[in-house]
Design an enzyme around this catalytic site. Structure first.
Site, PDB file in Angstrom:
ATOM      1  N   HIS A 158       2.188  -4.732  98.490  1.00  0.00           N
ATOM      2  CA  HIS A 158       2.840  -4.526  97.340  1.00  0.00           C
ATOM      3  C   HIS A 158       2.609  -5.696  96.225  1.00  0.00           C
ATOM      4  O   HIS A 158       2.419  -6.713  96.737  1.00  0.00           O
ATOM      5  CB  HIS A 158       4.328  -4.292  97.311  1.00  0.00           C
ATOM      6  CG  HIS A 158       4.455  -2.762  97.766  1.00  0.00           C
ATOM      7  ND1 HIS A 158       4.634  -2.421  99.126  1.00  0.00           N
ATOM      8  CD2 HIS A 158       4.929  -1.803  97.012  1.00  0.00           C
ATOM      9  CE1 HIS A 158       4.976  -1.212  99.198  1.00  0.00           C
ATOM     10  NE2 HIS A 158       5.130  -0.616  97.849  1.00  0.00           N
ATOM     11  N   LYS A 162       7.978  -7.863  94.798  1.00  0.00           N
ATOM     12  CA  LYS A 162       8.679  -7.182  95.711  1.00  0.00           C
ATOM     13  C   LYS A 162       9.611  -8.047  96.512  1.00  0.00           C
ATOM     14  O   LYS A 162       9.274  -8.998  97.085  1.00  0.00           O
ATOM     15  CB  LYS A 162       7.798  -5.994  96.541  1.00  0.00           C
ATOM     16  CG  LYS A 162       8.679  -5.209  97.346  1.00  0.00           C
ATOM     17  CD  LYS A 162       8.052  -4.274  97.795  1.00  0.00           C
ATOM     18  CE  LYS A 162       8.500  -3.206  98.681  1.00  0.00           C
ATOM     19  NZ  LYS A 162       9.684  -2.477  98.040  1.00  0.00           N
TER      20      LYS A 162
HETATM   21  P1  NAD Z   1      13.049  -4.490  89.205  1.00  0.00           P
HETATM   22  O1  NAD Z   1      13.463  -5.647  89.676  1.00  0.00           O
HETATM   23  O2  NAD Z   1      11.909  -4.277  88.272  1.00  0.00           O
HETATM   24  O3  NAD Z   1      14.188  -3.710  88.654  1.00  0.00           O
HETATM   25  C1  NAD Z   1      15.671  -3.497  89.033  1.00  0.00           C
HETATM   26  C2  NAD Z   1      16.183  -3.418  87.871  1.00  0.00           C
HETATM   27  O4  NAD Z   1      17.791  -3.038  88.444  1.00  0.00           O
HETATM   28  C3  NAD Z   1      16.556  -4.758  87.158  1.00  0.00           C
HETATM   29  O5  NAD Z   1      16.160  -4.380  85.576  1.00  0.00           O
HETATM   30  C4  NAD Z   1      17.676  -5.015  87.347  1.00  0.00           C
HETATM   31  O6  NAD Z   1      18.393  -5.823  86.357  1.00  0.00           O
HETATM   32  C5  NAD Z   1      18.765  -3.718  87.493  1.00  0.00           C
HETATM   33  N1  NAD Z   1      19.794  -4.015  88.099  1.00  0.00           N
HETATM   34  C6  NAD Z   1      20.069  -4.844  89.136  1.00  0.00           C
HETATM   35  N2  NAD Z   1      21.593  -4.882  89.285  1.00  0.00           N
HETATM   36  C7  NAD Z   1      22.146  -3.907  88.616  1.00  0.00           C
HETATM   37  C8  NAD Z   1      23.263  -3.427  88.202  1.00  0.00           C
HETATM   38  N3  NAD Z   1      24.463  -3.827  89.144  1.00  0.00           N
HETATM   39  N4  NAD Z   1      23.362  -2.475  87.286  1.00  0.00           N
HETATM   40  C9  NAD Z   1      22.517  -1.972  86.721  1.00  0.00           C
HETATM   41  N5  NAD Z   1      21.206  -2.415  86.783  1.00  0.00           N
HETATM   42  C10 NAD Z   1      20.979  -3.413  87.642  1.00  0.00           C
HETATM   43  O7  NAD Z   1      12.463  -3.799  90.519  1.00  0.00           O
HETATM   44  P2  NAD Z   1      11.513  -2.242  90.466  1.00  0.00           P
HETATM   45  O8  NAD Z   1      10.182  -2.693  91.152  1.00  0.00           O
HETATM   46  O9  NAD Z   1      11.830  -1.224  89.378  1.00  0.00           O
HETATM   47  O10 NAD Z   1      12.246  -1.790  91.841  1.00  0.00           O
HETATM   48  C11 NAD Z   1      13.650  -1.240  91.967  1.00  0.00           C
HETATM   49  C12 NAD Z   1      13.908  -0.725  93.340  1.00  0.00           C
HETATM   50  O11 NAD Z   1      12.966   0.521  93.592  1.00  0.00           O
HETATM   51  C13 NAD Z   1      13.265  -1.469  94.707  1.00  0.00           C
HETATM   52  O12 NAD Z   1      14.452  -1.278  95.698  1.00  0.00           O
HETATM   53  C14 NAD Z   1      12.057  -1.062  95.118  1.00  0.00           C
HETATM   54  O13 NAD Z   1      11.564  -1.304  96.608  1.00  0.00           O
HETATM   55  C15 NAD Z   1      12.412   0.379  94.752  1.00  0.00           C
HETATM   56  N6  NAD Z   1      11.056   1.398  94.513  1.00  0.00           N
HETATM   57  C16 NAD Z   1      11.051   2.607  94.963  1.00  0.00           C
HETATM   58  C17 NAD Z   1      10.341   3.459  94.821  1.00  0.00           C
HETATM   59  C18 NAD Z   1      10.323   4.929  95.466  1.00  0.00           C
HETATM   60  O14 NAD Z   1       9.426   5.834  94.995  1.00  0.00           O
HETATM   61  N7  NAD Z   1      11.603   5.262  95.968  1.00  0.00           N
HETATM   62  C19 NAD Z   1       9.154   3.380  93.909  1.00  0.00           C
HETATM   63  C20 NAD Z   1       9.009   1.680  93.514  1.00  0.00           C
HETATM   64  C21 NAD Z   1       9.959   1.073  93.558  1.00  0.00           C
END
Ligand code: NAD
Length: 271
Positions: A158, A162
């Protein structure tokens, strides 16, 4: 005429959050009900349309999840384990369809998701893409067909941002392999190796984690024995596939009875 289905996004300024907004915007019959990010985020107060590189939509990014959950029919959550605990509680209170893709959840975090699913429809998947969910099904089948002479190793790569390892998807594939083999992953998993670890125990399911650049997600499940190797792989070229899956899950959940569902349920891949 059916009113549009109102889907909101928490963590909407994140890498996945923006993708989720764009996917809702593009989906027929759906509208963006709103979005939040954490208090203090630079995105709070900006127009959601501009955030996804389009025209203004007249909906701004907020930081109050309570108001957001009250506004929406469904909420998509790809944030952090701590934030998802709170969002799960709000989803249960508001009885909205709750799609959660956050990974790295501890058993204690998972309790919040499971509790929400008593009250409302929850779709949870560590990976929302069609391809990885197919890979999960095939991994289970192959693990069932091959005995423990085949060593199972799961390799993932990744992007450098991450924060959890091994990835939720790698663990999900590990669970599928363990299920196929009739064992519990917790009993056989080796999540990393370093130093004088000794010879590989028979039946172990190993994980290896690579991090770098902007890779949206690559996973391989390797079944290796003397003389041959079976390798099942998936490569995500764009995060769009996860966002499209999340919106599909939100739409699928409309009108379903409360419960905890997976992407395999959404895609009709359950046996
Ligand atoms: P990222 O850090 O770019 O985004 C996370 C967002 O959440 C940020 O904008 C952050 O400010 C916000 N956030 C944090 N605390 C918050 C709160 N209390 N209230 C509102 N917003 C809040 O991360 P990302 O790459 O977008 O990944 C996010 C999650 O999704 C990770 O756990 C990742 O592993 C997961 N993910 C899952 C899949 C899937 O298909 N299930 C795919 C990709 C990523």
């Amino acid at each position: 005429m059916t009113p549009p289905y109102r889907i909101a996004v928490v963590g909407c300024a994140g890498r996945m959050g923006r993708m989720n907004l764009a996917a809702i915007h593009a989906a027929e019959g759906c509208v963006i009900a709103g979005g939040t990010d954490q208090p203090g985020s630079a995105a709070v107060g900006s127009d959601i349309g501009l955030l996804i590189g389009g025209k203004t939509l007249g909906v701004t990014v907020g930081d109050d999840p309570v108001a957001l959950f009250a506004e929406a029919d469904a909420v998509i959550d790809f944030t952090t384990p701590a934030a998802s605990r709170r969002h799960a509680e709000l989803a249960a209170q508001a009885e909205v369809v709750y799609v959660v893709g956050t990974t790295g959840l501890s058993d204690q975090d998972q309790v919040f998701i499971d509790k929400a699913a008593i009250q409302t429809v929850v779709v949870q998947a560590a990976n929302m893409s069609l391809g990885v969910n197919l890979l999960q099904v095939v991994t289970e089948q192959v693990a069932r067909a091959l005995d423990a002479d085949y060593d199972i190793e799961i390799v993932e790569m990744h992007h450098r941002h991450k924060v959890d390892a091994p990835s939720g998807t790698a663990l999900m594939l590990g669970e599928a392999a363990a299920k196929g083999r009739g064992v519990k992953l917790a009993d056989v998993a080796r999540k990393s190796r370093e130093g004088q670890v000794g010879a590989r125990p028979r039946g172990e399911i190993g994980f290896a984690t690579l991090r770098g650049g902007d890779v949206p997600g690559e996973h391989s499940v390797i079944f290796a024995t003397e003389g041959e190797r079976v390798v099942l792989s998936h490569k995500a070229g764009t995060r769009e596939i996860f966002a499209k899956g999340a919106v599909k899950a939100a739409v699928w959940g409309r009108g379903k009875p409360a419960g905890l569902y997976s992407m395999r349920d959404v895609l009709g891949l359950t046996d």
